[in-house]
Scaffold this motif. Structure first.
Motif, mmCIF file in Angstrom:
data_model
loop_
_atom_site.group_PDB
_atom_site.id
_atom_site.type_symbol
_atom_site.label_atom_id
_atom_site.label_comp_id
_atom_site.label_asym_id
_atom_site.label_seq_id
_atom_site.Cartn_x
_atom_site.Cartn_y
_atom_site.Cartn_z
ATOM 1 N N ASP A 37 12.900 11.634 16.052
ATOM 2 C CA ASP A 37 12.535 12.011 14.679
ATOM 3 C C ASP A 37 11.089 11.619 14.373
ATOM 4 O O ASP A 37 10.800 10.954 13.374
ATOM 5 C CB ASP A 37 13.490 11.342 13.683
ATOM 6 N N PHE A 38 10.193 12.068 15.243
ATOM 7 C CA PHE A 38 8.784 11.684 15.093
ATOM 8 C C PHE A 38 8.096 12.562 14.056
ATOM 9 O O PHE A 38 8.317 13.771 14.007
ATOM 10 C CB PHE A 38 8.061 11.817 16.437
ATOM 11 N N ASN A 39 7.265 11.911 13.232
ATOM 12 C CA ASN A 39 6.465 12.621 12.233
ATOM 13 C C ASN A 39 5.054 12.039 12.263
ATOM 14 O O ASN A 39 4.887 10.821 12.132
ATOM 15 C CB ASN A 39 7.085 12.470 10.846
ATOM 16 N N ALA A 40 4.057 12.892 12.431
ATOM 17 C CA ALA A 40 2.683 12.408 12.618
ATOM 18 C C ALA A 40 2.189 11.623 11.400
ATOM 19 O O ALA A 40 1.550 10.573 11.538
ATOM 20 C CB ALA A 40 1.754 13.595 12.907
ATOM 21 N N GLU A 41 2.484 12.097 10.200
ATOM 22 C CA GLU A 41 2.007 11.401 9.002
ATOM 23 C C GLU A 41 2.707 10.058 8.848
ATOM 24 O O GLU A 41 2.072 9.030 8.544
ATOM 25 C CB GLU A 41 2.259 12.273 7.769
ATOM 26 N N ALA A 42 4.014 10.026 9.075
ATOM 27 C CA ALA A 42 4.745 8.756 9.005
ATOM 28 C C ALA A 42 4.253 7.785 10.075
ATOM 29 O O ALA A 42 4.220 6.558 9.859
ATOM 30 C CB ALA A 42 6.244 9.018 9.173
ATOM 31 N N TRP A 43 3.847 8.337 11.236
ATOM 32 C CA TRP A 43 3.336 7.493 12.311
ATOM 33 C C TRP A 43 2.041 6.797 11.900
ATOM 34 O O TRP A 43 1.859 5.599 12.147
ATOM 35 C CB TRP A 43 3.116 8.341 13.561
ATOM 36 N N ARG A 44 1.167 7.531 11.234
ATOM 37 C CA ARG A 44 -0.081 6.920 10.766
ATOM 38 C C ARG A 44 0.190 5.836 9.722
ATOM 39 O O ARG A 44 -0.435 4.774 9.728
ATOM 40 C CB ARG A 44 -1.007 8.014 10.195
ATOM 41 N N GLU A 45 1.139 6.082 8.815
ATOM 42 C CA GLU A 45 1.489 5.068 7.812
ATOM 43 C C GLU A 45 2.112 3.836 8.477
ATOM 44 O O GLU A 45 1.866 2.688 8.050
ATOM 45 C CB GLU A 45 2.452 5.670 6.792
ATOM 46 N N LEU A 46 2.921 4.068 9.499
ATOM 47 C CA LEU A 46 3.561 2.955 10.214
ATOM 48 C C LEU A 46 2.519 2.076 10.905
ATOM 49 O O LEU A 46 2.622 0.834 10.876
ATOM 50 C CB LEU A 46 4.553 3.516 11.237
ATOM 51 N N GLU A 47 1.516 2.712 11.512
ATOM 52 C CA GLU A 47 0.470 1.937 12.171
ATOM 53 C C GLU A 47 -0.308 1.089 11.155
ATOM 54 O O GLU A 47 -0.660 -0.062 11.435
ATOM 55 C CB GLU A 47 -0.487 2.891 12.910
ATOM 56 N N ALA A 48 -0.568 1.648 9.980
ATOM 57 C CA ALA A 48 -1.279 0.883 8.948
ATOM 58 C C ALA A 48 -0.444 -0.295 8.469
ATOM 59 O O ALA A 48 -0.955 -1.413 8.280
ATOM 60 C CB ALA A 48 -1.631 1.806 7.782
#
Length: 555
Positions: A202-213
């Motif tokens: 369930d990968f999402n690019a925008e959620a991934w960027r928020e998770l990294e932050a």
């Protein structure tokens, strides 16, 4: 029609400025004098391929330009409008420059264009029939193209070819599915597992960027709190808060400013600094209250990051590209599922076959009456070209499964004598017969064309005598409706022309150059006499030439 042709430094032409008339014109002269060179130059202006050898020796480039009357054609006007080419005086000026390397540039009415564009516009303006055009009629593809072009079936032919390709692709898909069933099943299983695994992530690019932050914040929560608290302590909570010191300094300088007003600006700066420091303290306290260490949340985030990173490493892409990987795998899986369904594949192939059959049948129906009419016209023309009793037939021979060109092959068949059955043109026609038949076809198809200028380059090779006179009359009749030019060695053909030019080679400053002379009536007698008698021109020959020209009706 063609109004003017300008040529400079082309082969053996140094500079020529030619102005053309309507009707039928003959270009005559000794062999090698440069008659065909003029047509080659015109061909380059209309988009033919150029070679470095066309530039006259010792010159940097060859230049050619041709001015045409603008034909009455809506599709041409639309094309010119699409290319942003303006027309001011109902004429088109085509220009071409070729350098010593064979590279060239082209313009239409001053607008730079490609060779493809030049060829496109040239197709509306003039049609050049080369001196070996009749030999092309021996090829099956040339016979088919001639019929389809004459009938105006180009769009239908393209549609049939496209439908044939779709049908063949569908058939091949059925065959591949049968031959590669085991391999396809194995690939499908792998793709299904990969798609299921990627879906579960369930990968999402925008959620991934928020998770990294968020991971960066939680991972440094202790350091962030310590740094913010230290700043608050220095500014407002220490033994000697900096804000208090700034306020006291501002008051002291204000007192001094009462003595020396020049300190007023500095006092305002200190007061402002104290206010901004106070605002910073409030902001830092709010941040300190909001940020807190959350080991459990940090562990969850790190587990998620590890899962995404492992998946990206497995597919050899960056984490950001995982969504594209999923889309690619899903598309391939859908294609395999479709290809693996023999019923669906067979239905698709049958639908493609039906679509092709419909279009091919329409094409056959359109070809048949045109083939019959053209056969009758060429047969009639053969009777006047010393082939009395001869017959010409365009046979449409069925092909069992069809082809990209339709349900039949097109074959030109001929019987030169009434006692003979028709046989393929390539097998029975002699050189002279082929020339006459080819010329008849070219003249007949040209009558139906919308092109205003027709040019024939020695298409009368292999004929002579009475037949040559008939050919000349055919061209003259064609010149009533079109501008017609013909390069010819036959006096009977030239004598039928409304106007005549003589092309010759001369020596000028040690160089061989080609010259063109516009012939008046007296000069035409001399030129026709030369064509009749060769080197020794007698009074009898001139008289014969006068008689031939006298047979020419007044234009």
């Amino acid at each position: 029609m063609l109004r003017r042709l300008h040529i400079r430094d082309f082969v053996i032409v140094d500079a020529l400025e030619l102005h053309f008339d309507a009707g039928f014109g003959a270009l005559t002269g000794e062999t090698g004098a440069g008659k065909s060179i003029l047509l080659d130059a015109l061909g380059l202006v209309m988009g033919d391929r150029a070679e470095s050898g066309v530039v006259r020796a010792g010159q940097a480039r060859a230049e050619m330009s041709a001015e045409f009357d603008l034909p009455v054609a809506d599709d041409l006007m639309q094309w010119l409008d699409e290319q942003a080419i303006e027309v001011d005086d109902d004429s088109l000026l085509l220009r071409r420059v070729v350098d010593q390397t064979g590279r060239s540039r082209a313009w239409i009415n001053g607008v730079s264009v490609t060779l493809t564009q030049l060829r496109e516009v040239g197709g509306w303006l003039a049609d050049i029939h080369g001196q070996h055009a009749h030999h092309a009629l021996l090829r099956a593809d040339a016979q088919r193209n001639l019929l389809d072009t004459y009938a105006g079936l180009e769009d239908q032919v393209k549609a049939v070819a496209a439908a044939w390709q779709q049908w063949q692709k569908a058939r091949q898909a059925c065959q591949r599915a049968e031959a590669d069933a085991a391999g396809v099943a194995q690939e499908r299983e792998l793709l299904e597992w990969q798609v299921k695994e990627l879906d579960a992530l369930d990968f999402n690019a925008e959620a991934w960027r928020e998770l990294e932050a968020e991971h960066a914040r939680l991972g440094h929560a202790t350091g962030l709190l310590e740094g913010v608290s230290a700043a608050v302590n220095v500014l407002d909570e220490g033994e000697q808060p900096l804000i208090g010191e700034l306020e006291r300094l501002a008051v002291r300088i204000a007192e001094l400013a009462a003595i020396d007003p020049t300190l007023q600006e500095l006092q305002e700066l200190l007061s402002s600094a104290a206010i901004q420091a106070d605002e910073a303290v409030h902001g830092l306290r709010r941040y300190r209250d909001r940020v807190e260490a959350d080991p459990e949340r940090l562990a969850d985030i790190e587990a998620r990051i590890a899962a995404v990173t492992d998946m990206a490493r497995k597919h050899r892409v960056s984490p950001e590209a995982l969504a594209d990987v999923l889309a690619e795998r899903r598309a391939r899986l859908d294609a395999l599922l479709s290809e693996a369904d023999p019923v669906a594949l067979q239905e698709k192939a049958e639908a493609a076959q039906r679509a092709y059959a419909t279009l091919a049948a329409d094409l056959s129906a359109a070809r048949a009456p045109v083939a019959k009419a053209l056969s009758e016209q060429v047969t009639a023309a053969m009777q006047t070209l010393a082939m009395t009793g001869g017959q010409f037939d365009i046979a449409l021979l069925p092909t069992p499964e069809g082809s990209a060109h339709g349900n039949e092959t097109v074959e030109f068949q001929v019987a030169a004598n009434p006692s003979q059955p028709v046989r393929p043109l390539a097998k029975v026609a002699s050189g002279g017969e082929l020339s006459r038949i080819g010329l008849a076809i070219q003249v007949i198809t040209s009558r139906a064309a919308a092109v205003p200028t027709l040019i024939f380059d020695e298409v009368d090779v292999g004929i002579g005598g009475r037949v040559a006179e008939i050919v000349g009359r055919m061209l003259r009749e064609l010149g009533v409706q079109r501008q017609v030019m013909c390069v010819t060695h036959l006096p009977q053909v030239a004598a039928q022309a409304n106007w005549q030019w003589s092309i010759a080679k001369t020596q000028r400053d040690g160089e061989t150059v080609s010259t063109v002379a516009v012939l008046d009536d007296a000069a035409r007698i001399d030129e026709i006499a030369r064509m009749l008698g060769g080197v020794n021109i007698t009074d009898t020959t001139r008289q014969h030439a006068s008689e031939i020209l006298g047979l020419t009706p007044t234009a």
